[in-house]
Design a protein around this motif. Sequence first.
Motif, PDB file in Angstrom:
ATOM      1  N   TYR A  91     -16.740 -32.911  -0.373  1.00  0.00           N
ATOM      2  CA  TYR A  91     -15.705 -33.118  -0.793  1.00  0.00           C
ATOM      3  C   TYR A  91     -16.124 -33.557  -2.285  1.00  0.00           C
ATOM      4  O   TYR A  91     -15.013 -32.886  -3.339  1.00  0.00           O
ATOM      5  CB  TYR A  91     -15.095 -34.710   0.205  1.00  0.00           C
ATOM      6  N   LEU A  92     -16.611 -34.127  -2.406  1.00  0.00           N
ATOM      7  CA  LEU A  92     -17.141 -34.585  -4.101  1.00  0.00           C
ATOM      8  C   LEU A  92     -17.344 -33.324  -4.472  1.00  0.00           C
ATOM      9  O   LEU A  92     -17.183 -32.691  -6.062  1.00  0.00           O
ATOM     10  CB  LEU A  92     -17.509 -35.503  -4.343  1.00  0.00           C
ATOM     11  N   ALA A  93     -18.104 -32.068  -4.352  1.00  0.00           N
ATOM     12  CA  ALA A  93     -18.969 -30.921  -4.233  1.00  0.00           C
ATOM     13  C   ALA A  93     -17.526 -30.215  -4.814  1.00  0.00           C
ATOM     14  O   ALA A  93     -17.644 -29.159  -6.029  1.00  0.00           O
ATOM     15  CB  ALA A  93     -19.698 -30.736  -4.031  1.00  0.00           C
ATOM     16  N   SER A  94     -16.202 -30.517  -4.559  1.00  0.00           N
ATOM     17  CA  SER A  94     -15.467 -29.288  -4.194  1.00  0.00           C
ATOM     18  C   SER A  94     -14.124 -29.671  -5.162  1.00  0.00           C
ATOM     19  O   SER A  94     -13.345 -29.327  -5.439  1.00  0.00           O
ATOM     20  CB  SER A  94     -14.790 -29.241  -2.782  1.00  0.00           C
ATOM     21  N   LYS A  99     -15.895 -37.043 -10.052  1.00  0.00           N
ATOM     22  CA  LYS A  99     -16.743 -36.766 -10.222  1.00  0.00           C
ATOM     23  C   LYS A  99     -17.130 -38.370 -10.634  1.00  0.00           C
ATOM     24  O   LYS A  99     -18.652 -38.691 -11.146  1.00  0.00           O
ATOM     25  CB  LYS A  99     -16.537 -35.795 -11.848  1.00  0.00           C
ATOM     26  N   ASP A 100     -16.185 -39.042 -11.256  1.00  0.00           N
ATOM     27  CA  ASP A 100     -16.675 -40.116 -12.730  1.00  0.00           C
ATOM     28  C   ASP A 100     -17.197 -41.322 -11.407  1.00  0.00           C
ATOM     29  O   ASP A 100     -17.024 -42.634 -11.756  1.00  0.00           O
ATOM     30  CB  ASP A 100     -14.559 -40.699 -12.860  1.00  0.00           C
ATOM     31  N   LEU A 101     -16.859 -41.440 -10.217  1.00  0.00           N
ATOM     32  CA  LEU A 101     -16.590 -42.537  -9.349  1.00  0.00           C
ATOM     33  C   LEU A 101     -18.750 -41.999  -9.069  1.00  0.00           C
ATOM     34  O   LEU A 101     -19.178 -42.862  -8.868  1.00  0.00           O
ATOM     35  CB  LEU A 101     -16.121 -42.164  -7.851  1.00  0.00           C
ATOM     36  N   ILE A 102     -18.786 -40.958  -9.220  1.00  0.00           N
ATOM     37  CA  ILE A 102     -20.856 -40.884  -8.602  1.00  0.00           C
ATOM     38  C   ILE A 102     -21.434 -41.946  -9.360  1.00  0.00           C
ATOM     39  O   ILE A 102     -21.584 -42.072 -11.063  1.00  0.00           O
ATOM     40  CB  ILE A 102     -20.545 -39.481  -8.608  1.00  0.00           C
ATOM     41  N   ASP A 103     -22.318 -42.726  -8.676  1.00  0.00           N
ATOM     42  CA  ASP A 103     -23.406 -43.122  -9.384  1.00  0.00           C
ATOM     43  C   ASP A 103     -24.240 -42.149 -10.243  1.00  0.00           C
ATOM     44  O   ASP A 103     -25.033 -41.822  -9.611  1.00  0.00           O
ATOM     45  CB  ASP A 103     -23.988 -44.181  -8.638  1.00  0.00           C
ATOM     46  N   HIS A 106     -27.916 -43.127  -8.809  1.00  0.00           N
ATOM     47  CA  HIS A 106     -27.739 -42.977  -6.944  1.00  0.00           C
ATOM     48  C   HIS A 106     -27.143 -42.623  -6.810  1.00  0.00           C
ATOM     49  O   HIS A 106     -26.552 -42.783  -5.774  1.00  0.00           O
ATOM     50  CB  HIS A 106     -27.919 -44.266  -6.776  1.00  0.00           C
ATOM     51  N   PRO A 107     -27.102 -40.766  -7.390  1.00  0.00           N
ATOM     52  CA  PRO A 107     -25.993 -39.782  -6.825  1.00  0.00           C
ATOM     53  C   PRO A 107     -25.622 -39.529  -5.355  1.00  0.00           C
ATOM     54  O   PRO A 107     -24.765 -39.499  -4.509  1.00  0.00           O
ATOM     55  CB  PRO A 107     -25.669 -39.481  -7.475  1.00  0.00           C
ATOM     56  N   GLY A 108     -26.769 -39.879  -4.778  1.00  0.00           N
ATOM     57  CA  GLY A 108     -27.414 -39.138  -3.324  1.00  0.00           C
ATOM     58  C   GLY A 108     -27.211 -37.488  -3.653  1.00  0.00           C
ATOM     59  O   GLY A 108     -27.743 -37.260  -4.159  1.00  0.00           O
ATOM     60  N   TYR A 109     -26.363 -36.753  -2.226  1.00  0.00           N
ATOM     61  CA  TYR A 109     -26.510 -35.896  -1.789  1.00  0.00           C
ATOM     62  C   TYR A 109     -25.419 -34.514  -3.141  1.00  0.00           C
ATOM     63  O   TYR A 109     -23.789 -35.497  -2.909  1.00  0.00           O
ATOM     64  CB  TYR A 109     -25.858 -35.846  -0.648  1.00  0.00           C
TER      65      TYR A 109
END
Length: 124
Positions: A91-94, A99-103, A106-109
């Motif tokens: 979902y985040l990739a799409s 995007k502003d919430l992704i750490d 430590h963004p994860g995948y």
Amino acid sequence: MNGASAELGRSLDELRDEVDADRFELVRDGEVVAWMKYKHLKPNRYVLLHTEVDPAQRGHGVGRVVVEVVLDEVRSRRGTVTAICPFVADYLASTEQYKDLIDPTHPGYSNRAAAERGDDPTAE
């Protein structure tokens, strides 16, 4: 947001933060229709681990709704997210909306395929 509600789709949905169970629950018409397991880390980072939708609700956009409502809640708490759940990563990739919430540390995948493979998320 324990007990708060938002108008979503065709019905009134409620997002409950079940802190003792480390999960957000999406409640529709009094029934839990989806949930997202998380880990809350300091200072205010939410590691989104797994999303589950009731089998009877699949194919109706409930997964997307629970992700959006959880992300909106994290934003209201001025938190960041680390995407471990493949559905959340996809979902985040799409979308650019969250995007502003992704750490940043430590963004994860960054995408579903990497999450499903279990690649090292720090290598992306």
